[in-house]
Design an enzyme around this catalytic site. Sequence first.
Site, PDB file in Angstrom:
ATOM      1  N   LYS A  11       0.285  -1.179  -0.295  1.00 14.13           N
ATOM      2  CA  LYS A  11      -0.226  -0.162  -0.007  1.00 14.13           C
ATOM      3  C   LYS A  11       0.555   1.032   0.275  1.00 14.13           C
ATOM      4  O   LYS A  11       2.371   1.241   0.158  1.00 14.13           O
ATOM      5  CB  LYS A  11      -1.130  -0.474   1.528  1.00 14.13           C
ATOM      6  CG  LYS A  11      -2.052  -1.131   1.015  1.00 14.13           C
ATOM      7  CD  LYS A  11      -3.105  -1.013   2.663  1.00 14.13           C
ATOM      8  CE  LYS A  11      -4.381  -2.472   2.441  1.00 14.13           C
ATOM      9  NZ  LYS A  11      -5.149  -1.821   3.369  1.00 14.13           N
ATOM     10  N   TYR A  51     -12.300  -1.374  -3.524  1.00 17.96           N
ATOM     11  CA  TYR A  51     -13.189  -2.024  -1.827  1.00 17.96           C
ATOM     12  C   TYR A  51     -14.405  -1.429  -2.368  1.00 17.96           C
ATOM     13  O   TYR A  51     -15.205  -0.865  -0.794  1.00 17.96           O
ATOM     14  CB  TYR A  51     -12.120  -0.662  -0.986  1.00 17.96           C
ATOM     15  CG  TYR A  51     -10.570  -1.441  -0.997  1.00 17.96           C
ATOM     16  CD1 TYR A  51     -10.743  -2.282   0.557  1.00 17.96           C
ATOM     17  CD2 TYR A  51      -9.423  -0.191  -1.368  1.00 17.96           C
ATOM     18  CE1 TYR A  51      -9.961  -2.591  -0.048  1.00 17.96           C
ATOM     19  CE2 TYR A  51      -9.149  -0.598  -1.017  1.00 17.96           C
ATOM     20  CZ  TYR A  51      -8.567  -1.765  -0.533  1.00 17.96           C
ATOM     21  OH  TYR A  51      -6.730  -2.552   0.163  1.00 17.96           O
ATOM     22  N   PHE A  59     -15.342   4.677   7.545  1.00 15.86           N
ATOM     23  CA  PHE A  59     -14.022   4.978   6.651  1.00 15.86           C
ATOM     24  C   PHE A  59     -13.807   4.767   5.124  1.00 15.86           C
ATOM     25  O   PHE A  59     -12.617   5.327   4.819  1.00 15.86           O
ATOM     26  CB  PHE A  59     -13.176   3.664   7.199  1.00 15.86           C
ATOM     27  CG  PHE A  59     -13.054   2.114   7.221  1.00 15.86           C
ATOM     28  CD1 PHE A  59     -12.493   2.290   5.768  1.00 15.86           C
ATOM     29  CD2 PHE A  59     -14.293   1.842   7.595  1.00 15.86           C
ATOM     30  CE1 PHE A  59     -12.854   0.430   5.595  1.00 15.86           C
ATOM     31  CE2 PHE A  59     -14.169   0.470   7.542  1.00 15.86           C
ATOM     32  CZ  PHE A  59     -13.504  -0.573   6.597  1.00 15.86           C
ATOM     33  N   ARG A  87      -2.970 -13.917   4.581  1.00 16.41           N
ATOM     34  CA  ARG A  87      -3.504 -13.824   5.741  1.00 16.41           C
ATOM     35  C   ARG A  87      -2.803 -13.847   7.591  1.00 16.41           C
ATOM     36  O   ARG A  87      -2.469 -12.983   8.083  1.00 16.41           O
ATOM     37  CB  ARG A  87      -4.852 -13.716   5.716  1.00 16.41           C
ATOM     38  CG  ARG A  87      -5.717 -13.539   4.917  1.00 16.41           C
ATOM     39  CD  ARG A  87      -6.433 -12.423   4.835  1.00 16.41           C
ATOM     40  NE  ARG A  87      -6.769 -11.780   5.398  1.00 16.41           N
ATOM     41  CZ  ARG A  87      -7.198 -10.467   6.010  1.00 16.41           C
ATOM     42  NH1 ARG A  87      -7.235  -9.741   4.586  1.00 16.41           N
ATOM     43  NH2 ARG A  87      -7.658  -9.844   6.687  1.00 16.41           N
ATOM     44  N   THR A  93      -6.175  -6.736  10.385  1.00 19.45           N
ATOM     45  CA  THR A  93      -6.288  -5.602   9.739  1.00 19.45           C
ATOM     46  C   THR A  93      -5.649  -4.486  10.633  1.00 19.45           C
ATOM     47  O   THR A  93      -5.416  -3.356  10.348  1.00 19.45           O
ATOM     48  CB  THR A  93      -7.533  -5.321   9.643  1.00 19.45           C
ATOM     49  OG1 THR A  93      -8.585  -6.091   8.890  1.00 19.45           O
ATOM     50  CG2 THR A  93      -7.985  -3.875   8.626  1.00 19.45           C
ATOM     51  N   ARG A 104       2.250  -6.159   8.804  1.00 21.37           N
ATOM     52  CA  ARG A 104       1.511  -5.004   8.869  1.00 21.37           C
ATOM     53  C   ARG A 104       2.104  -4.773  10.159  1.00 21.37           C
ATOM     54  O   ARG A 104       2.289  -3.163  11.462  1.00 21.37           O
ATOM     55  CB  ARG A 104      -0.118  -5.521   9.906  1.00 21.37           C
ATOM     56  CG  ARG A 104      -0.987  -5.967   8.802  1.00 21.37           C
ATOM     57  CD  ARG A 104      -2.144  -5.521   7.849  1.00 21.37           C
ATOM     58  NE  ARG A 104      -2.474  -5.806   6.956  1.00 21.37           N
ATOM     59  CZ  ARG A 104      -3.953  -6.299   6.269  1.00 21.37           C
ATOM     60  NH1 ARG A 104      -4.487  -6.959   6.999  1.00 21.37           N
ATOM     61  NH2 ARG A 104      -4.277  -5.627   5.471  1.00 21.37           N
ATOM     62  N   ASN A 114      -1.749   0.334   6.557  1.00 20.92           N
ATOM     63  CA  ASN A 114      -1.815  -1.006   7.519  1.00 20.92           C
ATOM     64  C   ASN A 114      -0.486  -1.495   6.244  1.00 20.92           C
ATOM     65  O   ASN A 114      -0.840  -2.875   5.973  1.00 20.92           O
ATOM     66  CB  ASN A 114      -2.648  -1.822   8.700  1.00 20.92           C
ATOM     67  CG  ASN A 114      -3.595  -1.972   6.783  1.00 20.92           C
ATOM     68  OD1 ASN A 114      -3.367  -1.642   5.535  1.00 20.92           O
ATOM     69  ND2 ASN A 114      -4.673  -2.796   7.174  1.00 20.92           N
ATOM     70  N   HIS A 117      -2.363  -5.494   1.304  1.00 23.85           N
ATOM     71  CA  HIS A 117      -3.211  -5.897   0.926  1.00 23.85           C
ATOM     72  C   HIS A 117      -2.806  -7.468   1.118  1.00 23.85           C
ATOM     73  O   HIS A 117      -2.355  -7.971   1.053  1.00 23.85           O
ATOM     74  CB  HIS A 117      -4.101  -5.214   0.163  1.00 23.85           C
ATOM     75  CG  HIS A 117      -5.592  -5.933  -0.317  1.00 23.85           C
ATOM     76  ND1 HIS A 117      -6.628  -6.335   0.515  1.00 23.85           N
ATOM     77  CD2 HIS A 117      -5.895  -7.468  -1.301  1.00 23.85           C
ATOM     78  CE1 HIS A 117      -7.506  -6.902  -0.451  1.00 23.85           C
ATOM     79  NE2 HIS A 117      -6.667  -7.669  -1.565  1.00 23.85           N
ATOM     80  N   GLU A 128      -9.724 -10.001  -7.682  1.00 23.02           N
ATOM     81  CA  GLU A 128      -9.358  -8.872  -7.557  1.00 23.02           C
ATOM     82  C   GLU A 128      -7.319  -8.987  -8.401  1.00 23.02           C
ATOM     83  O   GLU A 128      -6.937  -8.352  -8.530  1.00 23.02           O
ATOM     84  CB  GLU A 128      -7.990  -9.034  -6.455  1.00 23.02           C
ATOM     85  CG  GLU A 128      -9.224  -8.459  -5.043  1.00 23.02           C
ATOM     86  CD  GLU A 128      -8.890  -9.015  -3.670  1.00 23.02           C
ATOM     87  OE1 GLU A 128     -10.269  -8.609  -2.819  1.00 23.02           O
ATOM     88  OE2 GLU A 128      -7.702  -8.841  -3.192  1.00 23.02           O
TER      89      GLU A 128
HETATM   90  P1  IDP Z   1      -8.663  -5.830   5.510  1.00 24.38           P
HETATM   91  O1  IDP Z   1      -7.502  -5.076   4.909  1.00 24.38           O
HETATM   92  O2  IDP Z   1      -7.495  -6.469   6.810  1.00 24.38           O
HETATM   93  O3  IDP Z   1      -9.293  -7.437   4.761  1.00 24.38           O
HETATM   94  P2  IDP Z   1     -10.457  -5.686   5.447  1.00 24.38           P
HETATM   95  O4  IDP Z   1     -11.838  -4.589   6.236  1.00 24.38           O
HETATM   96  O5  IDP Z   1     -11.244  -6.087   4.365  1.00 24.38           O
HETATM   97  O6  IDP Z   1      -9.402  -5.704   6.406  1.00 24.38           O
HETATM   98  O7  IDP Z   1     -10.708  -3.930   5.688  1.00 24.38           O
HETATM   99  C1  IDP Z   1     -10.038  -2.946   3.896  1.00 24.38           C
HETATM  100  C2  IDP Z   1      -9.185  -2.013   4.643  1.00 24.38           C
HETATM  101  O8  IDP Z   1     -10.122  -0.851   4.693  1.00 24.38           O
HETATM  102  C3  IDP Z   1      -8.280  -2.268   5.647  1.00 24.38           C
HETATM  103  O9  IDP Z   1      -6.761  -2.329   5.433  1.00 24.38           O
HETATM  104  C4  IDP Z   1      -7.751  -1.234   5.969  1.00 24.38           C
HETATM  105  O10 IDP Z   1      -6.293  -0.273   4.903  1.00 24.38           O
HETATM  106  C5  IDP Z   1      -9.240   0.144   5.391  1.00 24.38           C
HETATM  107  N1  IDP Z   1      -9.585  -0.034   7.009  1.00 24.38           N
HETATM  108  C6  IDP Z   1     -10.549  -1.092   7.646  1.00 24.38           C
HETATM  109  N2  IDP Z   1     -10.913  -1.368   9.113  1.00 24.38           N
HETATM  110  C7  IDP Z   1     -11.294   0.182   9.099  1.00 24.38           C
HETATM  111  C8  IDP Z   1     -11.361   1.167  10.145  1.00 24.38           C
HETATM  112  O11 IDP Z   1     -11.770   1.215  11.209  1.00 24.38           O
HETATM  113  N3  IDP Z   1     -11.108   2.619  10.641  1.00 24.38           N
HETATM  114  C9  IDP Z   1     -10.176   3.229   8.739  1.00 24.38           C
HETATM  115  N4  IDP Z   1      -9.983   2.032   8.080  1.00 24.38           N
HETATM  116  C10 IDP Z   1      -9.729   0.510   8.055  1.00 24.38           C
HETATM  117 MG    MG Z   2     -10.133  -7.590   2.734  1.00 24.01          MG
END
Ligand code: IDP
Ligand code: MG
Length: 139
Positions: A11, A51, A59, A87, A93, A104, A114, A117, A128
């Site tokens: 990212k 997304y 968010f 993962r 996350t 991460r 973070n 992805h 994807e």
């Molecule tokens: P993941 O990347 O671990 O699968 P997801 O829930 O799919 O997590 O969320 C996608 C992306 O959205 C996250 O990697 C992060 O960059 C962002 N994100 C997820 N939850 C939050 C939040 O609560 N606040 C701000 N950004 C978030």
């Molecule tokens: Mg995800």
Amino acid sequence: MATNRTFTMIKPDAYQAGNSGAIIKMIEEAGFRIVAAKLTRLTPERAGEFYAVHKERPFYKDLCSYMSSGPIIAMILEKDNAVADFRKLIGATNPANAEPGTIRKLFAKSIEANAIHGSDSDENAAIEGAFFFSGMEQF
Ligand code: IDP
Ligand code: MG
């Protein structure tokens, strides 16, 4: 259909910080083979498309501007049990909850920025991967 592939993006925060090399080294040392790789940049619209599943989340708008704020490195990776093993390698996350030694935990700046992805299912890995790469049958 179960596959042995997953999709990842380094990212914008991790690319900007110069951590791409260290992250790719961890990925390869964990046994993943890079099948396709591309340095690119998403527009806010394309980030929104990627997304789309999160479009009702609070968010979402910030996520789209963050994900289009700089270059990313998109990759398709291959390994047995790729989705689940990847993962595990990237961690939770929210880096505050990520296991020690995960990508991460080591490189993420926040729950949003973070570092990396990882696809959450074989089905999404295929979708994807196709979002960034076409003609993958040749690899
Ligand atoms: P993941 O990347 O671990 O699968 P997801 O829930 O799919 O997590 O969320 C996608 C992306 O959205 C996250 O990697 C992060 O960059 C962002 N994100 C997820 N939850 C939050 C939040 O609560 N606040 C701000 N950004 C978030
Ligand atoms: Mg995800």
